[in-house]
Each structure stands twice: as C-alpha cells, then as structure tokens.
Design an enzyme around this catalytic site. Structure first.
Site, mmCIF file in Angstrom:
data_model
loop_
_atom_site.group_PDB
_atom_site.id
_atom_site.type_symbol
_atom_site.label_atom_id
_atom_site.label_comp_id
_atom_site.label_asym_id
_atom_site.label_seq_id
_atom_site.Cartn_x
_atom_site.Cartn_y
_atom_site.Cartn_z
ATOM 1 N N GLU A 165 7.560 32.510 63.848
ATOM 2 C CA GLU A 165 7.237 31.089 63.667
ATOM 3 C C GLU A 165 8.231 30.321 62.815
ATOM 4 O OE1 GLU A 165 3.132 30.305 62.755
ATOM 5 O OE2 GLU A 165 2.465 31.234 64.618
ATOM 6 N N GLU A 373 0.814 36.517 69.371
ATOM 7 C CA GLU A 373 -0.406 36.214 68.612
ATOM 8 C C GLU A 373 -1.277 35.277 69.436
ATOM 9 O OE1 GLU A 373 -0.078 34.722 64.559
ATOM 10 O OE2 GLU A 373 1.675 36.001 64.216
#
Ligand code: BG6
Length: 473
Positions: A165, A373
C-alpha cells in the site's frame, strides 16, 4: 456479462490469507530486532500497543499448523526490515534471518507457498531519523535490504511483494503511522510525492534485482485499489472519477508496470505547485523494472463528483484512513454511495466492486493478479464453549469470492486470493477489537488473557472452500 456457466478456479489457484509482521508478530524488541516506526509511534487512545500483537513470533509453528489445517496453498506474511537490519542498513542480525528461515521452512513443510511482503508499513526508526523516504539514499537502503532478502530466502521463496500500500502511505500516512516529513518542510504535498518517487525507484530496483538474482521467482507490487465510481452520468462527474482513480489507484500501477507517470496526476501536481524532482536516469530505471503479476488489496469502492470549489482541499490527512472518502483540491469531491451497506467500522461493503477492479486492472495491465488483502473487520465474540460464530464474515468473503469467479469467467487471469487476515491481529489504528481473522486470539486490548487460538466458524467454511477449490460457493 451475465454468464450462463462459470469457469472453475484454476487448479493452481493460491488460496491463502495474509498478515503483516508489525501487526501479528509481537516480540518487537526481541532477538536483536531494531525499532520500526510502528514501535515508536503513539498508538491511538484505547488501542493496544504493538509489542505483543498475536505473538506469532513465538507461536508460528502452532499458527502455521492451523493454516495447514485450513488447507492454505499460500501464506502471505511480511518480513520486518528491522529484524534483518536493526538499523535499516549495515549489520545483518542473524537471529532475524534464522527466524524467517524457520517460518519459511515451516510453511514448506505443509506445502504452503510463502508469499513474502518485503515492506509493510514498518520503516526502520533509524532510517526515519536519517530522513526516511525524503532522503534519496532510501532507494539504495531498500535495494540493499531487498538483496539481503533474496540472498537468504530466494532459494525457497518464489513469490515476492515489494511495498504494501504505497498509495496509502502517500495519501493517508499519519493514521497508519508511517508519515515522516522533514522538520523544515514547507510544501507537504510536493514532499509526499517526492517520497513516493523514491519508493517507486526503490521498488523498481528491487524488481530488477529479483529477476537478476532469482530467475525463477516472481515479484509484484501491492497497492490498495479502490475503484472510484462517478456520482452521475454527467460527463463532469465522470471526469472527476477519472481524476480520483488516477490519483488514488493508477499512478502507482502505471509506474510499477509501465515505468510511466500517470499524465493526469502530473498535471494535477504541477497545478498544485507540488511537482517533485525527477533525476535524469530515473525514468529509465522505472521502465527497466517489470512486475510478473499484480498484487492488490481490495476493501471497498468510492463515489466522486465534480468539485464545487477548485481550490479547497477537504482531506484531513491526520484523520483519513485507508478507505476514507477523500476530497482532493479541485480534482474531485467525494459522495456517499446509497446502494452499499457498511461494516461495523464504517467501510463500504461492495463485492461487485471487486469484479470492477479486476476487470479494470486486467484491461489496463494485462498481468495475472492476486488479491493480497480483502476482509471484514468486526467485533467477534468468543463463546463459553470456545466457538466463534461469524456468519457475517462468511457472507462477506463468499460474496467476494463469487465475484472473483465471475471475473475469471470474464477472462481475467487470477493467481490467488489472500484475505485479511489469517489470524486476529492488531488493526492499523483500531486495535485488536477490530478482528479480521479465521482464528480467534484470546486477548483483549489491554488484557492478554490466555492468548489461546480458537477456530471461528469461518475457519471451517474456508477450509471447505479450499478443499473444493471454490466449488461449494
Ligand atoms: C490494509 C493494510 O490497508 O488494511 C493492513 O495493508 C490493514 O495493514 C488492513 O490492517 C485493514 O485495515 P485496518 O485499518 O482495519 O487495520
């Protein structure tokens, strides 16, 4: 397309789940580990410190045995940079190497493919004191760290993820505890995008190195992708959604895959007087790096419309989290999606948005994808008989997996699915009470209780999903 018949999941599909070192391991000051930014941050009031977490550092054998019982084909975990290089650079900590050798070997014992994230929100504190990602040397710090990982684990690890991220660290760093700006910084936005540029170069160097050192290995990025819908069919709202998608999503993948900067983002940054510095050879380095697949985290989607005011920035970086509705100066304004329900923690639930993301990413980049995820944070309850009933999580995951199968039938090439999280762990900023795992860890925010592991209902359900290769859905 409304398919009449769905294609099956590929036989080699990597079913698994994810964790990250600083959220699951604990042992934050043991066996020579250096401090990371997560170890020195002030945790939000009412949430646990990150020193013990789920104690997976000491209990990895027990946990991996449970993952094997669920029939995981892969386990996505991150390596703590500070266990390997306590100061971020320099002397290698052999105990850190030994630990991850043991974790990798334990996975392989059960034929679980390790999927290793090199960096998940845990910059060494020592490097933050040397300027963090603002310091151009950070490119080499990361490349050297990557080399150490490839040298020590590359004989067994075939799948690597570079930086978790990166887009969230750039856009909402303060809440996840990763933001460090120079004390004399006068142009925050420019500085953040300068850091982002260094991260992209660091990632590119790691990808190049991986291919040079480990010809059989595969490596990819892991941004958080959240498709942005237009609020209406007005062309202006579509333009606003394009702006938002470029700033939030595509900048990161365009650079990782094509070695190019997204034109909309560059134009926006120039307008904002936030254009960062690119040195002569930088674009060549970005272009040389070629990911083998795209890993991405998916939680929800958002909606945007044309901004009323061209100058205002309503995003409060100190409060916004990974799925906050962002409003970016003159580029887009966020709206509510009236069609979606929310989790207990206020994130939208949009399974079909996952299919949107998969189709869009595949059309743009033509690379196989793995979802690194996806999951539901909820208040789970451990019953007196040791059961944990989480039908809401089963429902959530089921609907998302169904969308993956639809995307496969659409023609998307899928490598695997790793929901967040394999086991309960500490959330980025909302403590242990926001549980995501298939396995319940018996602890509370400030009471470590027994730390025993309990299989939730979703554990048995996911075990059956994997056993049937997704056929029971
Ligand atoms: C992702 C992160 O943004 O979302 C994880 O990669 C994080 O580290 C997960 O835990 C869930 O977010 P949160 O804020 O609920 O922990």
């Amino acid at each position: 397309m409304k398919h009449q018949k769905l294609l099956p999941f590929p036989e080699s599909f990597l079913w698994g789940a994810s964790t990250s070192a600083y959220q699951v391991e604990g042992a934050s000051r043991e066996d020579g580990k250096g401090l990371s930014c997560q170890d020195v941050k002030k945790v939000p009031e009412g949430t646990s410190e990150l020193d013990i977490c789920a104690d997976e550092y000491h209990r990895f054998k027990e946990d991996i045995a449970l993952y094997a019982e669920m029939r995981f084909k892969t386990y996505r975990f991150s390596i703590a940079w500070t266990r390997i290089l306590p100061e971020g650079t320099g002397t290698v900590n052999q105990k850190g190497i030994d630990h991850y050798n043991d974790v990798i070997d334990e996975c392989l014992k059960y034929h679980i493919e390790p999927l290793v994230t090199m960096y998940h929100f845990d910059m060494p504190h020592a490097l933050n004191q040397r300027g963090s990602w603002s310091n151009r040397d950070s490119i080499e710090w990361f490349a050297d760290y990557a080399k150490t990982l490839f040298e020590n684990f590359g004989d067994r690890v075939k799948y690597w993820l570079t930086i978790n991220e990166q887009n969230m660290m750039t856009l909402v760093g303060p809440v996840i505890g990763t933001s460090v700006l120079p004390s004399d910084c006068t142009n925050e936005k420019k500085e953040l995008y300068q850091q982002n540029h260094h991260m992209l170069l660091a990632q590119a160097k790691a990808m190049i190195l991986c291919h040079e050192m480990l010809p059989g290995a595969k490596i990819g990025p892991a941004p958080n992708i959240s498709p942005v819908y237009a609020d209406s069919c007005r062309a202006q709202d579509v333009l606003a959604a394009q702006n938002a998608n470029a700033i939030r999503n595509w900048l990161y993948l365009d650079a990782a895959v094509y070695g190019k900067y997204n034109a909309l983002v560059l134009s926006y940054l120039k307008e904002q007087n936030a254009m960062f510095e690119i040195q002569p050879d930088d674009m060549n380095i970005l272009k040389q790096a070629k990911p083998d697949f795209i890993g991405f985290n998916y939680y929800d989607t958002s909606v945007c419309k044309w901004p009323a005011n061209t100058q205002e920035d309503h995003t409060d970086r100190k409060k916004a989290d990974q799925q906050s509705r962002m409003q970016v100066d003159g580029a887009f304004a966020s709206c509510v999606n009236p069609y979606l329900k929310k989790t207990d923690f206020g994130w939208n639930i949009d399974p079909e948005g996952l299919r949107v993301a998969l189709r869009e990413i595949y059309s743009r980049y033509h690379l196989p994808m793995i979802i690194t995820e996806n999951g539901l944070g909820a208040y789970d309850v451990l019953e007196e008989d040791g059961t944990v009933h989480d039908p809401y999580r089963i429902e959530y995951l089921k609907k998302h997996i169904q969308q993956i199968q639809l995307a496969i039938t659409d023609g998307c090439e899928m490598l695997g699915y790793c929901p967040w999280s394999a086991i309960d762990l500490i959330s980025t900023h909302e403590g242990i009470k926001k549980r995501y795992g298939f396995i319940y860890v018996d602890r509370e925010e400030f009471d470590l209780k027994t730390m025993k592991r309990y299989r939730k209902d979703s554990f048995y359900w996911y075990q059956n999903v994997i056993r049937s290769n997704g056929d029971i859905l």
